[in-house]
Motif scaffolding. Structure first.
Motif, PDB file in Angstrom:
ATOM      1  N   GLU A  45       9.193   5.759   0.240  1.00 14.13           N
ATOM      2  CA  GLU A  45       8.316   5.308   1.329  1.00 14.13           C
ATOM      3  C   GLU A  45       7.150   4.484   0.801  1.00 14.13           C
ATOM      4  OE1 GLU A  45       6.635   8.652   3.402  1.00 14.13           O
ATOM      5  OE2 GLU A  45       5.381   9.233   1.700  1.00 14.13           O
ATOM      6  N   PHE A  46       6.735   3.550   1.630  1.00  9.57           N
ATOM      7  CA  PHE A  46       5.602   2.679   1.295  1.00  9.57           C
ATOM      8  C   PHE A  46       4.311   3.492   1.291  1.00  9.57           C
ATOM      9  CE2 PHE A  46       2.849  -0.876   1.244  1.00  9.57           C
ATOM     10  CZ  PHE A  46       1.879  -0.661   2.208  1.00  9.57           C
ATOM     11  N   VAL A  47       3.458   3.208   0.306  1.00  7.60           N
ATOM     12  CA  VAL A  47       2.146   3.851   0.211  1.00  7.60           C
ATOM     13  C   VAL A  47       1.021   2.831   0.381  1.00  7.60           C
ATOM     14  CG1 VAL A  47       0.580   5.188  -1.253  1.00  7.60           C
ATOM     15  CG2 VAL A  47       3.043   5.651  -1.302  1.00  7.60           C
ATOM     16  N   ALA A  48       1.037   1.785  -0.426  1.00  4.74           N
ATOM     17  CA  ALA A  48      -0.022   0.786  -0.393  1.00  4.74           C
ATOM     18  C   ALA A  48       0.506  -0.514  -0.981  1.00  4.74           C
ATOM     19  CB  ALA A  48      -1.244   1.259  -1.169  1.00  4.74           C
ATOM     20  N   GLY A  49      -0.030  -1.630  -0.480  1.00  7.05           N
ATOM     21  CA  GLY A  49       0.376  -2.930  -0.980  1.00  7.05           C
ATOM     22  C   GLY A  49      -0.796  -3.878  -1.037  1.00  7.05           C
ATOM     23  N   ILE A  50      -0.634  -4.933  -1.817  1.00  8.57           N
ATOM     24  CA  ILE A  50      -1.696  -5.915  -1.966  1.00  8.57           C
ATOM     25  C   ILE A  50      -1.075  -7.300  -2.078  1.00  8.57           C
ATOM     26  CG2 ILE A  50      -1.812  -5.726  -4.495  1.00  8.57           C
ATOM     27  CD1 ILE A  50      -4.935  -5.866  -4.133  1.00  8.57           C
ATOM     28  N   ASN A  53      -2.311 -13.161  -4.190  1.00  5.00           N
ATOM     29  CA  ASN A  53      -3.183 -14.317  -4.374  1.00  5.00           C
ATOM     30  C   ASN A  53      -4.600 -14.096  -3.860  1.00  5.00           C
ATOM     31  OD1 ASN A  53      -2.626 -14.367  -1.669  1.00  5.00           O
ATOM     32  ND2 ASN A  53      -2.200 -16.550  -1.559  1.00  5.00           N
ATOM     33  N   ASP A  54      -4.780 -13.250  -2.842  1.00  3.35           N
ATOM     34  CA  ASP A  54      -6.129 -13.082  -2.309  1.00  3.35           C
ATOM     35  C   ASP A  54      -6.615 -11.632  -2.247  1.00  3.35           C
ATOM     36  OD1 ASP A  54      -5.401 -13.503   1.274  1.00  3.35           O
ATOM     37  OD2 ASP A  54      -4.755 -11.996  -0.180  1.00  3.35           O
ATOM     38  N   GLY A  55      -5.760 -10.679  -2.642  1.00  5.50           N
ATOM     39  CA  GLY A  55      -6.185  -9.282  -2.712  1.00  5.50           C
ATOM     40  C   GLY A  55      -6.205  -8.536  -1.394  1.00  5.50           C
ATOM     41  N   THR A  56      -5.684  -9.124  -0.330  1.00  7.29           N
ATOM     42  CA  THR A  56      -5.615  -8.404   0.944  1.00  7.29           C
ATOM     43  C   THR A  56      -4.775  -7.145   0.760  1.00  7.29           C
ATOM     44  OG1 THR A  56      -5.799 -10.448   2.198  1.00  7.29           O
ATOM     45  CG2 THR A  56      -4.956  -8.529   3.365  1.00  7.29           C
ATOM     46  N   SER A  57      -5.300  -6.017   1.240  1.00 10.25           N
ATOM     47  CA  SER A  57      -4.615  -4.740   1.005  1.00 10.25           C
ATOM     48  C   SER A  57      -4.052  -4.145   2.293  1.00 10.25           C
ATOM     49  CB  SER A  57      -5.575  -3.756   0.341  1.00 10.25           C
ATOM     50  OG  SER A  57      -6.722  -3.566   1.132  1.00 10.25           O
ATOM     51  N   TYR A  58      -3.066  -3.300   2.134  1.00  8.50           N
ATOM     52  CA  TYR A  58      -2.361  -2.662   3.242  1.00  8.50           C
ATOM     53  C   TYR A  58      -2.088  -1.209   2.840  1.00  8.50           C
ATOM     54  CZ  TYR A  58      -1.299  -7.603   3.988  1.00  8.50           C
ATOM     55  OH  TYR A  58      -1.396  -8.958   4.145  1.00  8.50           O
ATOM     56  N   TYR A  59      -2.130  -0.314   3.821  1.00  6.88           N
ATOM     57  CA  TYR A  59      -1.935   1.098   3.517  1.00  6.88           C
ATOM     58  C   TYR A  59      -1.060   1.782   4.555  1.00  6.88           C
ATOM     59  CZ  TYR A  59      -5.896   0.381   0.396  1.00  6.88           C
ATOM     60  OH  TYR A  59      -6.724  -0.078  -0.596  1.00  6.88           O
ATOM     61  N   ALA A  60      -0.285   2.742   4.084  1.00 12.59           N
ATOM     62  CA  ALA A  60       0.380   3.646   5.002  1.00 12.59           C
ATOM     63  C   ALA A  60      -0.683   4.545   5.629  1.00 12.59           C
ATOM     64  CB  ALA A  60       1.401   4.495   4.251  1.00 12.59           C
ATOM     65  N   ASP A  61      -0.391   5.066   6.789  1.00 12.56           N
ATOM     66  CA  ASP A  61      -1.363   5.934   7.459  1.00 12.56           C
ATOM     67  C   ASP A  61      -1.756   7.113   6.576  1.00 12.56           C
ATOM     68  OD1 ASP A  61      -0.018   5.540  10.835  1.00 12.56           O
ATOM     69  OD2 ASP A  61      -1.416   4.317   9.669  1.00 12.56           O
ATOM     70  N   SER A  62      -0.810   7.618   5.811  1.00  9.61           N
ATOM     71  CA  SER A  62      -1.074   8.782   4.963  1.00  9.61           C
ATOM     72  C   SER A  62      -2.055   8.480   3.833  1.00  9.61           C
ATOM     73  CB  SER A  62       0.237   9.311   4.379  1.00  9.61           C
ATOM     74  OG  SER A  62       0.874   8.314   3.608  1.00  9.61           O
ATOM     75  N   ALA A  63      -2.219   7.194   3.521  1.00  8.67           N
ATOM     76  CA  ALA A  63      -3.072   6.801   2.403  1.00  8.67           C
ATOM     77  C   ALA A  63      -4.439   6.283   2.846  1.00  8.67           C
ATOM     78  CB  ALA A  63      -2.376   5.725   1.583  1.00  8.67           C
ATOM     79  N   LYS A  64      -4.555   5.895   4.076  1.00  5.02           N
ATOM     80  CA  LYS A  64      -5.801   5.300   4.556  1.00  5.02           C
ATOM     81  C   LYS A  64      -6.969   6.259   4.388  1.00  5.02           C
ATOM     82  CE  LYS A  64      -3.706   2.169   7.914  1.00  5.02           C
ATOM     83  NZ  LYS A  64      -3.454   1.889   9.356  1.00  5.02           N
ATOM     84  N   GLY A  65      -8.065   5.720   3.848  1.00  3.10           N
ATOM     85  CA  GLY A  65      -9.267   6.517   3.674  1.00  3.10           C
ATOM     86  C   GLY A  65      -9.298   7.341   2.403  1.00  3.10           C
ATOM     87  N   ARG A  66      -8.170   7.463   1.729  1.00  2.00           N
ATOM     88  CA  ARG A  66      -8.114   8.262   0.497  1.00  2.00           C
ATOM     89  C   ARG A  66      -7.684   7.439  -0.719  1.00  2.00           C
ATOM     90  NH1 ARG A  66      -4.538  12.390   0.044  1.00  2.00           N
ATOM     91  NH2 ARG A  66      -2.983  11.318   1.333  1.00  2.00           N
ATOM     92  N   PHE A  67      -6.803   6.493  -0.503  1.00  2.00           N
ATOM     93  CA  PHE A  67      -6.269   5.681  -1.602  1.00  2.00           C
ATOM     94  C   PHE A  67      -6.834   4.270  -1.524  1.00  2.00           C
ATOM     95  CE2 PHE A  67      -1.919   8.088  -1.894  1.00  2.00           C
ATOM     96  CZ  PHE A  67      -2.607   9.278  -2.073  1.00  2.00           C
ATOM     97  N   THR A  68      -7.006   3.659  -2.687  1.00  2.00           N
ATOM     98  CA  THR A  68      -7.459   2.274  -2.753  1.00  2.00           C
ATOM     99  C   THR A  68      -6.590   1.512  -3.739  1.00  2.00           C
ATOM    100  OG1 THR A  68      -9.749   2.928  -2.293  1.00  2.00           O
ATOM    101  CG2 THR A  68      -9.390   0.734  -3.207  1.00  2.00           C
TER     102      THR A  68
END
Length: 123
Positions: A45-50, A53-68
């Motif tokens: 399962e997806f956790v986080a992505g970036i 070229n510009d560092g835009t980040s994306y998170y699974a709901d389970s990771a939001k607020g805890r993972f960077t």
């Protein structure tokens, strides 16, 4: 592209870990990098992505607020800082390089995987 992941380990609930993934080889087609995780008997399962070229980040709901997720462009390395870890975060974590946004498309456009690093969170 070759990916080398590191940084997993055993930590108590509430603790932190930082995963690293160093990329080498061709950068052609590496538009996104990120992290997936997998436990026995379940899909990866997806956790986080970036976006590379510009560092835009994306998170699974389970990771939001805890993972960077972050990246060092010059060092071709992506990091996953994981705080407030929970036992349900226990999994084998894989870094990935992809031609498409892995937050939207999952594994479909992944063209390289790291070897996996184990994260175990004890209660």
């Amino acid at each position: 592209v070759q990916l080398q992941a590191s940084g997993g380990g055993l930590v108590q609930a509430g603790g932190s870990l930082r995963l690293s993934c160093a990329a080498s080889g061709s950068t052609f087609g590496r538009y996104y990098m990120g992290w997936f995780r997998q436990t026995p008997g379940k899909d990866r399962e997806f956790v986080a992505g970036i976006r590379w070229n510009d560092g835009t980040s994306y998170y699974a709901d389970s990771a939001k607020g805890r993972f960077t997720i972050s990246r060092d462009y010059a060092e071709n390395t992506v990091y996953l800082q994981m705080n407030s870890l929970k036992p349900e975060d226990t999994a084998l974590y894989y870094c990935a390089s992809a031609r498409g946004n892995i937050a939207a498309t999952g594994r479909r456009w992944v063209d390289a995987w790291g070897q996996g690093t184990q994260v175990t969170v004890s209660s």
